[in-house]
Design a protein around this motif. Sequence first.
Motif, short mmCIF file in Angstrom:
data_model
loop_
_atom_site.label_atom_id
_atom_site.label_comp_id
_atom_site.label_asym_id
_atom_site.label_seq_id
_atom_site.Cartn_x
_atom_site.Cartn_y
_atom_site.Cartn_z
N PHE A 184 75.66 -21.21 78.76
CA PHE A 184 75.53 -22.64 78.34
C PHE A 184 75.48 -23.45 79.33
O PHE A 184 74.68 -24.56 79.28
CB PHE A 184 76.69 -23.06 77.58
N GLY A 185 76.29 -23.48 80.42
CA GLY A 185 76.22 -24.24 81.58
C GLY A 185 74.78 -24.16 82.24
O GLY A 185 74.27 -25.05 82.76
N THR A 186 74.41 -22.73 82.79
CA THR A 186 73.38 -22.74 83.69
C THR A 186 71.93 -23.09 82.82
O THR A 186 71.00 -23.78 83.49
CB THR A 186 73.05 -21.23 84.02
N THR A 217 71.68 -25.36 80.84
CA THR A 217 71.77 -27.00 80.81
C THR A 217 71.46 -27.57 82.20
O THR A 217 70.63 -28.44 82.36
CB THR A 217 73.23 -27.60 80.39
N ASP A 218 71.87 -26.80 83.27
CA ASP A 218 71.64 -27.24 84.56
C ASP A 218 70.17 -27.07 84.93
O ASP A 218 69.31 -27.93 85.42
CB ASP A 218 72.54 -26.44 85.68
N GLY A 264 78.59 -35.42 69.83
CA GLY A 264 78.63 -33.82 69.41
C GLY A 264 79.54 -33.57 68.40
O GLY A 264 80.31 -32.54 68.38
N ALA A 304 81.36 -32.59 64.99
CA ALA A 304 81.05 -31.65 63.92
C ALA A 304 80.35 -32.58 62.70
O ALA A 304 79.45 -31.84 62.11
CB ALA A 304 82.18 -30.77 63.48
N TRP A 349 76.87 -33.37 63.83
CA TRP A 349 75.98 -32.34 63.81
C TRP A 349 75.64 -31.77 62.37
O TRP A 349 74.36 -31.34 62.06
CB TRP A 349 76.64 -31.28 64.57
N ARG A 350 76.51 -31.93 61.57
CA ARG A 350 76.35 -31.64 60.09
C ARG A 350 75.09 -32.38 59.53
O ARG A 350 74.17 -31.81 58.99
CB ARG A 350 77.54 -31.57 59.35
N GLU A 371 71.82 -31.50 61.22
CA GLU A 371 70.94 -30.55 60.83
C GLU A 371 70.43 -30.61 59.51
O GLU A 371 69.39 -30.28 59.25
CB GLU A 371 71.91 -29.13 60.86
N SER A 413 69.90 -28.38 73.48
CA SER A 413 70.89 -28.08 72.53
C SER A 413 70.58 -26.73 71.77
O SER A 413 71.33 -25.88 71.47
CB SER A 413 71.33 -29.22 71.79
N ARG A 438 71.07 -23.78 73.79
CA ARG A 438 72.61 -23.19 73.70
C ARG A 438 72.83 -22.28 72.53
O ARG A 438 73.57 -21.46 72.29
CB ARG A 438 73.47 -24.42 73.54
N ASP A 465 74.06 -18.72 71.86
CA ASP A 465 75.31 -18.30 71.01
C ASP A 465 74.96 -17.14 70.31
O ASP A 465 75.65 -16.34 69.79
CB ASP A 465 75.53 -19.53 70.14
N LYS A 501 77.95 -8.59 70.08
CA LYS A 501 79.29 -7.99 70.03
C LYS A 501 79.37 -6.91 69.09
O LYS A 501 78.61 -6.51 68.24
CB LYS A 501 80.08 -9.17 69.25
#
Lengths: 178, 449
Positions: free
Chosen positions: B15-17, B19-20, B206, B208, B211-212, B215, B435, B438, B442, B449
């Motif tokens: 997420f961070g990289t 964005t950067d 941001g 929730a 965002w709902r 979307e 966004s 990201r 995710d 997993k």
Amino acid sequence: MNGQRTAGLLAEFEKPEEVVAAARAAYGAGYRRLDAFTPYPVEHLSEAIGFPRDSVAAFVLAGGLVGGAGGYLLQYWAAVLSYPLNVGGRPFHSWPSFIPVTFELTVLIGSLFAVASFMLLNGLPRPHHPVFEEPAFKRASRDRFFLYLEAADPLFDEAGARSFLQGLKPLGVYAVPA
Amino acid sequence: MSEDAKRFLAPGWDFGTVTDKISSIILGPTPLSWFVGFGAAFAALLLFIFAVSATFLRGIGLWGVGIPVAWGFAIVNFVWWIGIGHAGTLISAILLLLHQKWRTSINRFAEAMTLFAVACAGTFPLLHLGRPQFFYWLFPYPDTMGLWPQFRSPLVWDVFAVSTYFTVSLLFWYTGLIPDLATLRDTAKSKLARVVYGVMAFGWRGSARHWRRFETAYLLLAGLATPLVVSVHSVVSFDFSVAILPGWHSPIFPPYFVAGAIYSGFCMVLTLAIPLRSLYGLHDFITDDHLELCAKLMLATGLIVDYGYVMEFFMAYYSGDIYEKFLAYNRAMGPCGWSFWLLFALNMVLLQALWSRRVRRSVPTLFVLSLLLNFAMWIERYVIVVVSLTRDFLPSSWGYYGATRFDWSLLLGSFGLFLTCFFLFVRFLPAISMSEMRGLIDERQEAGK
């Protein structure tokens, strides 16, 4: 806290599933005035904070109907009532040729309602909000996930809420000044 | 899905990289090549301003149009630019509804491309009005003359289609930008940047709930834009097919135009994406798989266009109509025959190179192909608009068309307008949606997993 009033408590998490679990726990514990802040839409999070559905779609439907009906009536008014023009004996109410503009206006007004309802229901534009006072909150638009318990919640007392949030194993808990 | 996430985003990003990397294009130093490109684009924009001013002052007598060819370069350019605009909405809306994950890293700049292309397109019919200062007469408002637009005319439908398309594309694009503008507000070091991006982000935080609704609104905008994108070029094609001119009066026009629009739009996506990603080192986000998929879509839509060409000749033969037959003959063997054969060589023969996987995976080849095929689509509109008009029913009214230097200036200048806007966009706004990237990360973590 030097007698300073608190607007609420923010708990910072590293992973999206942690904030969802924390939000579920907080809702389960009886907190109702809570929110979560994430850098992208996280699945199941809005349900977890007790916001299972939104009403944007209803506004879009209304906008589409207004646009479509308005567009058709506008053309009917212009071509039949206000300025009837005889083009080679064709009927004034030549409805098939009114369809494209009716369609375009349905889409146009529906889209305008979509954006307007999204903004206004969200209470935007709102340049300032107490959570922005917390320096750690900058990462809510980058890579961190926050749960926010509002002080306005009847269940909220600062010490209790703080220990509740600490129990969820966040990276940190921050008091947001009112 | 994990398979997809791997193909369309190189491993190792979080997420961070991510964005950067994307925000560093805006907040970091500007490469020299940006200034060179912007300078060239701006010079062409000045040429555009000159030609537009001359047209305002002297009128369209400066152009090569007349009788019988009353629709010249202006309409060719209009149809070409608006066609290019179609890929952006196709990528952002239709591929969103179809759950095509590969749209994520290319949708933002493709939408920007759409906006700027439609802006270029829109100027041409307005200038072509002859009295462009009265363009607002096209809108239905209660004027003192008691007149209304003629709603039975495709030209009025065009006004509604193009202005709706521009507005909806702008809303869609800006809505998607809001969370990224908030990121820039929170990342920027300079006070001015923080204030400007902060105002533009409307205080997005941001939540929730937000965002709902975001979307839902985004999905519904995509749902509305999907039929819209099909309708716009259909309406543009009605400008021609509702007329009785041979070469125009054909029911195949709407699907044929829409396919051609998407085809040329994807050509332009490649033309822009390839330099963009090498200039800013975005190979991890815009992968060779992205380019290959764009090339496949070009091939698919290009073949529909080819079908349209063949069908026009077949219908000329099969109708038995002497005017249609003559049109087909004149197109290929008449004084403007060169334009048809050029079109044939590029859009029918060269296009077939995209069947080869090696061509689709070779970035320089794709870049050259995208330029040539973009040019071919311009020639196609020239063949349809100009060549059809030069020789209609009566030989006594036949004519020829030659563009003047003002026509060329406007065409070249419109590139200036388009590219100037695009350079500014790349410099000041995130060319890839942070966004959404990201969200893609995710998804990959979920799948891992």
